[in-house]
Design a protein around this motif. Structure first.
Motif, PDB file in Angstrom:
ATOM      1  N   LYS A   5       0.896  -1.221  -0.024  1.00  0.00           N
ATOM      2  CA  LYS A   5       0.029  -0.024  -0.036  1.00  0.00           C
ATOM      3  C   LYS A   5       0.951   1.176  -0.065  1.00  0.00           C
ATOM      4  CE  LYS A   5      -4.114   1.874   2.303  1.00  0.00           C
ATOM      5  NZ  LYS A   5      -4.971   1.657   3.440  1.00  0.00           N
ATOM      6  N   TYR A   6       2.125   1.097   0.764  1.00  0.00           N
ATOM      7  CA  TYR A   6       2.934   2.392   0.785  1.00  0.00           C
ATOM      8  C   TYR A   6       3.461   2.488  -0.495  1.00  0.00           C
ATOM      9  CZ  TYR A   6       6.583   5.588   1.861  1.00  0.00           C
ATOM     10  OH  TYR A   6       7.259   6.759   1.747  1.00  0.00           O
ATOM     11  N   LEU A   7       3.914   1.485  -1.120  1.00  0.00           N
ATOM     12  CA  LEU A   7       4.612   1.361  -2.484  1.00  0.00           C
ATOM     13  C   LEU A   7       3.734   2.291  -3.632  1.00  0.00           C
ATOM     14  CD1 LEU A   7       6.432  -1.973  -2.472  1.00  0.00           C
ATOM     15  CD2 LEU A   7       7.377   0.275  -2.131  1.00  0.00           C
ATOM     16  N   GLU A   8       2.444   2.119  -3.413  1.00  0.00           N
ATOM     17  CA  GLU A   8       1.641   2.728  -4.391  1.00  0.00           C
ATOM     18  C   GLU A   8       1.027   4.109  -3.924  1.00  0.00           C
ATOM     19  OE1 GLU A   8      -1.552  -0.214  -4.628  1.00  0.00           O
ATOM     20  OE2 GLU A   8      -0.362  -1.710  -5.662  1.00  0.00           O
ATOM     21  N   SER A   9       1.530   4.351  -2.754  1.00  0.00           N
ATOM     22  CA  SER A   9       1.061   5.894  -2.243  1.00  0.00           C
ATOM     23  C   SER A   9       1.592   6.735  -2.743  1.00  0.00           C
ATOM     24  CB  SER A   9       1.458   5.920  -0.877  1.00  0.00           C
ATOM     25  OG  SER A   9       2.783   6.164  -0.504  1.00  0.00           O
ATOM     26  N   ILE A  49       6.245  16.415   1.004  1.00  0.00           N
ATOM     27  CA  ILE A  49       5.397  17.591   0.740  1.00  0.00           C
ATOM     28  C   ILE A  49       4.154  16.964  -0.495  1.00  0.00           C
ATOM     29  CG2 ILE A  49       7.141  19.365   0.221  1.00  0.00           C
ATOM     30  CD1 ILE A  49       7.491  18.515  -2.784  1.00  0.00           C
ATOM     31  N   ALA A  50       4.297  15.758  -0.551  1.00  0.00           N
ATOM     32  CA  ALA A  50       3.230  15.162  -1.071  1.00  0.00           C
ATOM     33  C   ALA A  50       2.068  15.111  -0.599  1.00  0.00           C
ATOM     34  CB  ALA A  50       3.581  13.443  -1.631  1.00  0.00           C
ATOM     35  N   PRO A  51       0.924  15.321  -1.136  1.00  0.00           N
ATOM     36  CA  PRO A  51      -0.380  15.582  -0.781  1.00  0.00           C
ATOM     37  C   PRO A  51      -0.878  14.320  -0.105  1.00  0.00           C
ATOM     38  CG  PRO A  51      -0.846  15.485  -3.242  1.00  0.00           C
ATOM     39  CD  PRO A  51       0.848  15.385  -2.770  1.00  0.00           C
ATOM     40  N   PRO A  52      -1.622  14.350   1.263  1.00  0.00           N
ATOM     41  CA  PRO A  52      -2.019  13.166   1.706  1.00  0.00           C
ATOM     42  C   PRO A  52      -2.904  12.407   1.089  1.00  0.00           C
ATOM     43  CG  PRO A  52      -3.096  15.105   2.670  1.00  0.00           C
ATOM     44  CD  PRO A  52      -2.293  15.687   1.768  1.00  0.00           C
ATOM     45  N   GLU A  53      -2.937  11.002   1.502  1.00  0.00           N
ATOM     46  CA  GLU A  53      -3.799  10.081   1.153  1.00  0.00           C
ATOM     47  C   GLU A  53      -5.099  10.469   1.238  1.00  0.00           C
ATOM     48  OE1 GLU A  53      -3.389   7.434  -1.317  1.00  0.00           O
ATOM     49  OE2 GLU A  53      -1.125   8.238  -1.428  1.00  0.00           O
ATOM     50  N   ARG A  54      -6.132  10.203   0.315  1.00  0.00           N
ATOM     51  CA  ARG A  54      -7.693  10.611   0.516  1.00  0.00           C
ATOM     52  C   ARG A  54      -8.171   9.434   0.449  1.00  0.00           C
ATOM     53  NH1 ARG A  54     -11.661  12.651  -3.478  1.00  0.00           N
ATOM     54  NH2 ARG A  54     -10.143  11.416  -4.766  1.00  0.00           N
TER      55      ARG A  54
END
Length: 197
Positions: A5-9, A49-54
């Motif tokens: 899941k993290y790898l695809e985040s 700086i990446a936007p958080p997962e929604r």
């Protein structure tokens, strides 16, 4: 599971993109001997700086699907009502009401207009799933008690009044849907008139 899941985040993707920038800086000689720190730092900065997962929105049924479920419930209600013995006046009012509800729920363009009115779907759902079954069931139970205590107000009057109120509510819904279609027609006329100018 959590690793994939993290790898695809978004954080990992942004961090990896910035890390690749660090490798480019390394190969061009800009990072020098500190290249591991530069690559790791750029990865970390990108991840920060990446936007958080929604989280995904809940998968609620569409209004059309809600109407399909409501049709099924209306069929169950019809089977229940067929088993209940009602006085003639109440039975007549019930027939009028169920006829109107059946027309509103019938698949076709009327149901399509209704599906675009969430408040109308809610109103119809409340009548079919709550108000009408409650009115009839309360009558059946109260009628039994009335036999035990003669001289009290007959429950038929309450049932007839409740059915009348539900009929009026269904008629208001029908009038609102008709008004929606009339406004749509008027809007189309204005559009055609404006286009021809």
């Amino acid at each position: 599971m959590a690793i994939s899941k993290y790898l695809e985040s978004r954080k990992n993707i942004a961090g990896s993109a910035c890390g690749l920038l660090g490798l480019v800086l390394t190969f061009t000689g800009v990072a020098g001997p500190y290249w591991p720190v530069v690559v790791a730092g750029l990865y970390g900065a990108g991840a920060l700086i990446a936007p958080p997962e929604r989280p995904p929105l809940p998968d609620f049924p569409t209004p059309s699907a809600q109407l399909d479920e409501l049709r099924e419930d209306f069929g169950k209600l019809g089977a229940y009502l067929a088993e209940v013995e009602l006085p003639p006046a109440a039975a007549g009012r019930l027939t009028e009401l169920t006829g109107l509800l059946s027309t509103l729920l019938e698949p076709g363009w009327v149901a399509e207009v209704l599906a675009q009115d969430p408040e109308g779907v809610h109103t119809l759902s409340r009548v079919v799933r709550q108000d009408l079954p409650e009115a009839v069931d309360t009558f059946v139970r109260t009628r039994w008690w009335t036999r035990m205590t003669p001289g009290t107000e007959p429950p038929e009057r309450h049932l007839e009044r409740q059915l009348t109120l539900l009929q009026e509510e269904a008629e208001r819904l029908t009038a609102a849907l008709r008004e929606t279609e009339a406004r749509r027609q008027e809007s189309h006329t204005r559009y055609l008139e404006d286009r021809s100018k």
